[in-house]
Structure formats: C-alpha cells, structure tokens
Design an enzyme around this catalytic site. Structure first.
Site, PDB file in Angstrom:
ATOM      1  N   LYS A  32       0.831  -1.205   0.000  1.00 51.29           N
ATOM      2  CA  LYS A  32       0.000   0.000   0.000  1.00 51.29           C
ATOM      3  C   LYS A  32       0.864   1.253   0.000  1.00 51.29           C
ATOM      4  CE  LYS A  32      -2.865  -0.508   3.287  1.00 51.29           C
ATOM      5  NZ  LYS A  32      -3.198  -0.146   4.678  1.00 51.29           N
ATOM      6  N   ASP A  46     -10.472  -4.843  10.366  1.00 53.90           N
ATOM      7  CA  ASP A  46      -9.787  -4.924  11.666  1.00 53.90           C
ATOM      8  C   ASP A  46     -10.504  -4.012  12.646  1.00 53.90           C
ATOM      9  OD1 ASP A  46      -7.857  -6.305  10.349  1.00 53.90           O
ATOM     10  OD2 ASP A  46      -6.338  -4.708  10.385  1.00 53.90           O
ATOM     11  N   THR A  77     -12.090 -13.348  -7.031  1.00 58.42           N
ATOM     12  CA  THR A  77     -12.451 -11.946  -6.764  1.00 58.42           C
ATOM     13  C   THR A  77     -13.258 -11.787  -5.475  1.00 58.42           C
ATOM     14  OG1 THR A  77     -14.506 -12.070  -8.019  1.00 58.42           O
ATOM     15  CG2 THR A  77     -12.532 -11.443  -9.246  1.00 58.42           C
ATOM     16  N   LYS A  78     -13.696 -12.905  -4.899  1.00 55.87           N
ATOM     17  CA  LYS A  78     -14.598 -12.815  -3.736  1.00 55.87           C
ATOM     18  C   LYS A  78     -14.004 -12.019  -2.569  1.00 55.87           C
ATOM     19  CE  LYS A  78     -17.989 -15.370  -3.469  1.00 55.87           C
ATOM     20  NZ  LYS A  78     -19.182 -15.198  -4.288  1.00 55.87           N
ATOM     21  N   THR A  99     -12.037  -9.577  -2.563  1.00 56.23           N
ATOM     22  CA  THR A  99     -12.127  -8.153  -2.909  1.00 56.23           C
ATOM     23  C   THR A  99     -13.569  -7.658  -2.766  1.00 56.23           C
ATOM     24  OG1 THR A  99     -10.242  -8.266  -4.388  1.00 56.23           O
ATOM     25  CG2 THR A  99     -11.806  -6.492  -4.807  1.00 56.23           C
ATOM     26  N   CYS A 148      26.869   2.714  10.650  1.00 56.40           N
ATOM     27  CA  CYS A 148      26.490   2.816  12.064  1.00 56.40           C
ATOM     28  C   CYS A 148      27.172   1.706  12.868  1.00 56.40           C
ATOM     29  CB  CYS A 148      24.981   2.812  12.205  1.00 56.40           C
ATOM     30  SG  CYS A 148      24.445   3.605  13.723  1.00 56.40           S
ATOM     31  N   LEU A 149      26.465   0.638  13.247  1.00 52.02           N
ATOM     32  CA  LEU A 149      27.121  -0.468  13.932  1.00 52.02           C
ATOM     33  C   LEU A 149      28.288  -0.975  13.090  1.00 52.02           C
ATOM     34  CD1 LEU A 149      27.118  -2.580  16.260  1.00 52.02           C
ATOM     35  CD2 LEU A 149      25.728  -4.012  14.781  1.00 52.02           C
ATOM     36  N   MET A 154      30.322   0.701  11.248  1.00 49.62           N
ATOM     37  CA  MET A 154      31.512   1.532  11.485  1.00 49.62           C
ATOM     38  C   MET A 154      32.090   1.230  12.873  1.00 49.62           C
ATOM     39  SD  MET A 154      32.156   5.618  11.569  1.00 49.62           S
ATOM     40  CE  MET A 154      32.678   6.480  13.034  1.00 49.62           C
ATOM     41  N   ARG A 168      23.008   4.963  19.899  1.00 48.64           N
ATOM     42  CA  ARG A 168      23.303   5.453  21.249  1.00 48.64           C
ATOM     43  C   ARG A 168      24.811   5.541  21.483  1.00 48.64           C
ATOM     44  NH1 ARG A 168      19.449   1.710  22.188  1.00 48.64           N
ATOM     45  NH2 ARG A 168      17.458   2.624  22.794  1.00 48.64           N
ATOM     46  N   HIS A 211      23.262   7.015   8.890  1.00 44.12           N
ATOM     47  CA  HIS A 211      22.598   6.098   7.943  1.00 44.12           C
ATOM     48  C   HIS A 211      22.385   6.798   6.602  1.00 44.12           C
ATOM     49  CE1 HIS A 211      21.605   2.812  10.720  1.00 44.12           C
ATOM     50  NE2 HIS A 211      21.615   3.777  11.629  1.00 44.12           N
ATOM     51  N   GLU A 253      21.577   5.624   3.889  1.00 44.32           N
ATOM     52  CA  GLU A 253      20.488   5.024   3.099  1.00 44.32           C
ATOM     53  C   GLU A 253      19.183   5.809   3.219  1.00 44.32           C
ATOM     54  OE1 GLU A 253      21.938   3.718   5.751  1.00 44.32           O
ATOM     55  OE2 GLU A 253      20.601   2.461   6.964  1.00 44.32           O
TER      56      GLU A 253
HETATM   57  N1  GLN Z   1      23.900  -0.427  18.389  1.00 54.34           N
HETATM   58  C1  GLN Z   1      24.655   0.702  17.987  1.00 54.34           C
HETATM   59  C2  GLN Z   1      24.311   1.932  18.809  1.00 54.34           C
HETATM   60  O1  GLN Z   1      23.281   1.987  19.434  1.00 54.34           O
HETATM   61  C3  GLN Z   1      24.481   0.989  16.509  1.00 54.34           C
HETATM   62  C4  GLN Z   1      23.098   1.366  16.123  1.00 54.34           C
HETATM   63  C5  GLN Z   1      22.833   1.286  14.645  1.00 54.34           C
HETATM   64  O2  GLN Z   1      23.558   0.623  13.921  1.00 54.34           O
HETATM   65  N2  GLN Z   1      21.771   1.922  14.190  1.00 54.34           N
HETATM   66  O3  GLN Z   1      25.067   2.875  18.829  1.00 54.34           O
END
Ligand code: GLN
Length: 561
Positions: free
Chosen positions: A17, A151, A192-193, A195, A383-384, A386, A473, A520, A522
C-alpha cells in the site's frame, strides 16, 4: 486548498500500500502538483522505534529525528516533499493525546468516546501532518490508513476519514482501496470474492471507493475486472490491475498507463497539464538494462527479513541506476559465521555491514570486516558497521586484543565504542552506564551536519560537509582516536560541537576503499538523485572486480608498441 486521497487496504496486509500511495504521489507530482503523504498506523505503540524489525520491517528516520514506519521511506523515495515527524502517527499517539487532554479537564465533564473524541483527534493529527512541511498547503495529501479494512483497530481511522471527506465537501476527497485478488493454482483461477467482501466492509461504514488497486501475481483479465466492477460498484476503468513487478520504480508508469490519475483528478475536479513520467521511465530502463554487475556481501543479523534493511536495499538499487551496474546482494548471516566460520568471500566484489543492535552476531561481523580489510575488498560499514570496523582495527592493528563496545562488553578494558558518559572517567575505569535500561529516547536521532576533512576520501565523496541522519546510542570513543590514527585509520568527519567521529576511512596505502559512517546514508538516497556514497561504493566494487579479473600478466599497450 488541499485535496485528500485516502488509501485503504483490504484482504491482507503487506500488499504494498505504501508503494502504491507513493507511486500515486509521484504521478500527481509529475502533473505539476505539490504532494504530501501521511501514514496512519492503527497499532497502540506510541512510536515504532522499539518494535521488532522482524515484524514491522525497518524503522525509518526522518530529518527531524522521528522513528517512523518504513512507508515514509517509500514516500521520500517517490516524491520530493521531505517527511517529518507529523507525517506518521499511531493510535497510541492519538489515545495519549486524548487522555492527556482528559486529565487536564479539557472535555468539561463530557463522556470521552471514540466518536467524536478519538475521530476528531485523528483529524487534527491529519491536518498537522498535511502542513508539517511548511511552505503553504500542498495541493494533494495522500493519507494511507494502515491495517486492513475489517480490523477492529483500524475502524476509528476509517471513520475519521469518512467524516473528514463529508466535511471537506464535493471534489475535495476521494478513496482508493488496495486489495488482493489471489490466484488458486489448483483451479487455475483468480478469485475476486475477497475483494468483493472487503469493498462491502468499506461500504458498510459509509466509504465508497473511487478506484480499486487489485494486487495479483498476474495482470487482471477483463472478465475479472468486470466482475469486480459489478459487485464492488466501481466503474470498470477504475478497477486497476497491479500485478507483481520486479522493479517498484516501474509502478508510477504502470498506474498512469491505466489512467488512475485521470480517474482521481476527475473525481477531485482537477484539470491538469499532462503527466511527464519520463524520469521514471529512464530509471526503470537503467535498472532493467545494466552494463555491469557486482556482488555485494551484506553481513547482518536479520538476514531472512530483508524488509528490515529496506532503505539500504533501495539505496543500492539507486546506485545501480546511477552506475549502470546490477547490484546483487548476497545475504550473509553473521550468527552462522560465529557458528560455522567465515564462508568463502573471494567471489564478492564488496562487503557491507549495516546498522544493528545487540551482541548477537557481532563477532561474525568483525571476522568479515577483518577479511575485507586484509584482502582489500571494498568495505562500507554503516552505524554499527563503522563501530565494528573500529573495534576490529583496534584489536588486530593497534593490538588492543579485548577492545570492544560497552554495548557488548560493559567491562571491556578498551571501550573504543561507548556511550559518551562512559568515555571519560576520572578513576580510569569505565563508568557503569546508567541510561542503558532506558530503551526509549536516549538515541542520537535525525539529521546533523558536520564538516569533512579536506584531502580525505570522504571529502571526495561528500565535499566540505556531510548532513546525514542518525539512529544510535553508542559513539566511537574519542580517547582512542590518536592511537587509531597513529596506525593508519583516519577520522574524516566529526561533529562540530562534540567532535563525535562521524566518518572513518583507512589511509590509501592500507586499503583502497574502506569507509565507515556513524550515520545512515540510506535514508537520504533517492532513485532520482542517487547517493554519492553508495555510487562511490559500487564504483569501488567494480574497480576491485576489474583488478581481480584482469590477469596481471597482460602487457599494457603503449604507443610505441
Ligand atoms: N547499536 C549501535 C548503537 O546503538 C548501533 C546502532 C545502529 O547501527 N543503528 O550505537
């Protein structure tokens, strides 16, 4: 004057969706309209940040630091408007707001009820979301109502949408319903039912859909369209076929070709210049006709649920578009590495370690990173990823054998990754963390801009500064940076106020392309613009592949033979 398109879902969930809503947004934008999108989640959690990515897929992070439903990621990838915290809300937030108000005595002795109090609150939140981006009211707000018609929990949301369309009046609101038309292989039939029943449910609560998007594993034949039209009371041309596609960026064209935009614009009284979807045609083409191909190993924990890495997988697709390279992702389970050892990685053109939480699989990821570093395979750690690259380097290059993150080993003698509160401890030992039990609200979240050091690979990719979104964190511990740098690691970007390491790389003599980012990237990649970091990563994978597959003994041709 904003017009509203409400998108509901029937039969089952997970039909796409969000992608349908986002694709509709892209089509309307190509007609010259400004579009925003909202996602309404009927579950009671106040935010999706603490929900299991297994069940709900990735948590998408907005620029303003909200942890939201992954559909907001689709919205940002398909339309130009940036999503904000207010573009996604849950039943939990609605109830929380109503209950706070009730406690403050704002309802003046009334009985507080689902109708009108909850449904009014939903409408207030919708208005807030529509105007969240600022800069004037958008022409169109596409409001996606999560869950499935029928629902119990989505009822107040559907009721609020119905009331809102009534109050908005003619030509201001319309409804699109997405359903499943299952194919039964035993009888070789499309049914189709379900739907029909789901539209009946919708009509029972007073909503008459103006178009049906029928998901099926094949194109819906005319007979089935006619049948659905008759039973669902929707004109036949508004029964739109949405077969499975290999490439989601082909969907705007698919819906436009069937006239979805014309049907809805007629309902909303809009006369528009023609749609120009050429950019989507070009992107779909680029994905379908790549000139190169690379295989990237993605070492993660939730490898059987790729939904939990949605934005990352899409970002790699965007890099495919912009580098003309088909990117195959090979999912490597980090826990399997811990149990059975590292699989052969020699066929990979690059290795990626994405973000993650918790100790499971961490040592497997570190083993993969060590191989990437030693074998000079292009490596991207997010993140993790790195943080683990820093741990790996500290252990195997700097010689701090027990280096770790306090997330995984609170008593490590060398906390190269730790909470900032654990970095500096006058007694010289690691402070016990106090915030760890608080799993809500202690994260570094959202976009933050940092300068990038000149002369680094990071600067060649990002330029003078980097502005990316965070969700973590723990931080690379500044106390260890001089030691790491003395051995050839480069902290190429750090936050301006606290000097928190944002990006790391290895000196070019140690590795041609080894980059870790605390943020991140991405979340900001779009198919139209691509993303410089992912483009560079795929380019590095291509170069590594070429160097590997070109025999070193081939003599170089020179002008004089
Ligand atoms: N666990 C790690 C932290 O809290 C990395 C978090 C993550 O990769 N988004 O710093």
């Amino acid at each position: 004057m904003t017009r509203y398109i409400f998108i509901t879902g029937g039969v089952v969930s997970s039909l796409g969706k969000g992608i349908a809503a986002a694709s509709l947004g892209a089509i309307l934008e190509s007609h010259g309209l400004s579009v925003t999108l909202l996602k309404l989640d009927p579950y009671i959690n106040v935010d999706p940040g603490t929900m299991n990515p297994f069940q709900h897929g990735e948590v998408f992070v907005t620029e303003d630091g909200a942890e939201t439903d992954l559909d907001l990621g689709h919205y940002e990838r398909f339309v130009q408007t940036k999503m904000r915290r207010a573009n996604n809300f849950t039943a939990g937030q609605i109830y929380e707001s109503v209950l706070c108000r009730e406690r403050r005595g704002a309802y003046l002795g009334q009985t507080v009820q689902v109708i009108p109090h909850i449904t009014n609150e939903i409408q207030i939140f919708i208005q807030g979301g529509v105007h969240a981006a600022g800069g004037g009211a958008p022409d169109i707000a596409i409001v996606e109502i999560g869950g499935t018609v029928g629902d119990i929990e989505s009822l107040p949301f559907l009721e609020a949408a119905r009331q809102m369309s009534l109050q908005l009046g003619r030509r201001r609101a319309c409804f699109v319903h997405l359903t499943l038309v299952p194919y039964l292989p035993m009888s070789g039939e499309l049914k189709t039912k379900p739907t029909q029943h789901s539209v009946q449910k919708l009509r029972e609560i007073g909503i008459l859909p103006h178009a049906l998007l029928c998901r099926a594993n094949r194109v819906l034949p005319m007979d089935e369209r006619a049948k659905i039209s008759l039973f669902a009371n929707v004109p036949q041309d508004a029964v739109i076929s949405m077969p499975d596609v290999a490439n989601i960026y082909a969907i705007p064209n698919m819906l436009h070709a069937q006239g979805l935009d014309d049907i809805l614009c007629a309902e909303l009284g809009l006369t528009l210049p023609p749609a120009d979807l050429s950019v989507w045609t070009r992107m779909a083409d680029a994905l379908e006709h790549p000139r190169h191909r690379v295989t990237i190993g993605m070492v993660g924990k939730y490898v059987d649920s790729t939904e939990s890495y949605k934005s990352l997988v899409e970002a790699l697709k965007h890099a495919s578009i912009h580098t003309s390279t088909r990117v195959e992702i090979e999912y490597i389970d980090s826990e399997a590495i811990e149990k059975g050892g590292l699989p052969a990685l020699t066929h990979l053109d690059a290795i990626l370690v994405p973000g993650g939480f918790g100790a499971r699989g961490v040592e497997g990821k570190i083993a993969a990173i060590q191989t990437a570093r030693n074998a000079k395979i292009p490596f991207l750690g997010i993140c993790l990823g790195m943080q683990l690259a820093v741990i790996e380097f500290a252990r195997h290059v700097v010689g701090l054998a027990h280096a770790n993150s306090t997330e995984f080993d609170p008593d490590t003698p060398d906390p190269v990754v730790a909470l900032i509160t654990e970095w500096h401890d006058r007694a010289g030992t690691v402070e016990k963390r106090s915030t760890h039990s608080d799993l809500g609200g202690t994260m570094r979240l959202g976009a933050q801009r940092s300068p990038v050091n000149a002369g680094t690979q990071a600067a060649r990719i990002y330029g003078a500064s980097v502005n990316e979104r965070h969700r973590h964190r723990f931080e690379v511990n500044n106390r260890f940076v001089p030691k790491l740098e003395a051995h050839g690691m480069v902290i190429s970007a750090a936050t301006p106020e606290h000097g928190l390491p944002e990006m790391m790389e290895l000196q070019p003599n140690l590795h041609p392309w080894f980059i870790g980012v605390q943020f991140h990237p991405e979340f900001t990649s779009t198919p139209r613009a691509g993303h410089p970091l992912f483009n560079s990563f795929v380019q590095a994978a291509l170069e590594y592949q070429r160097a590997r597959t070109t025999p070193a003994s081939t003599p170089l041709k020179t002008c004089n033979g």
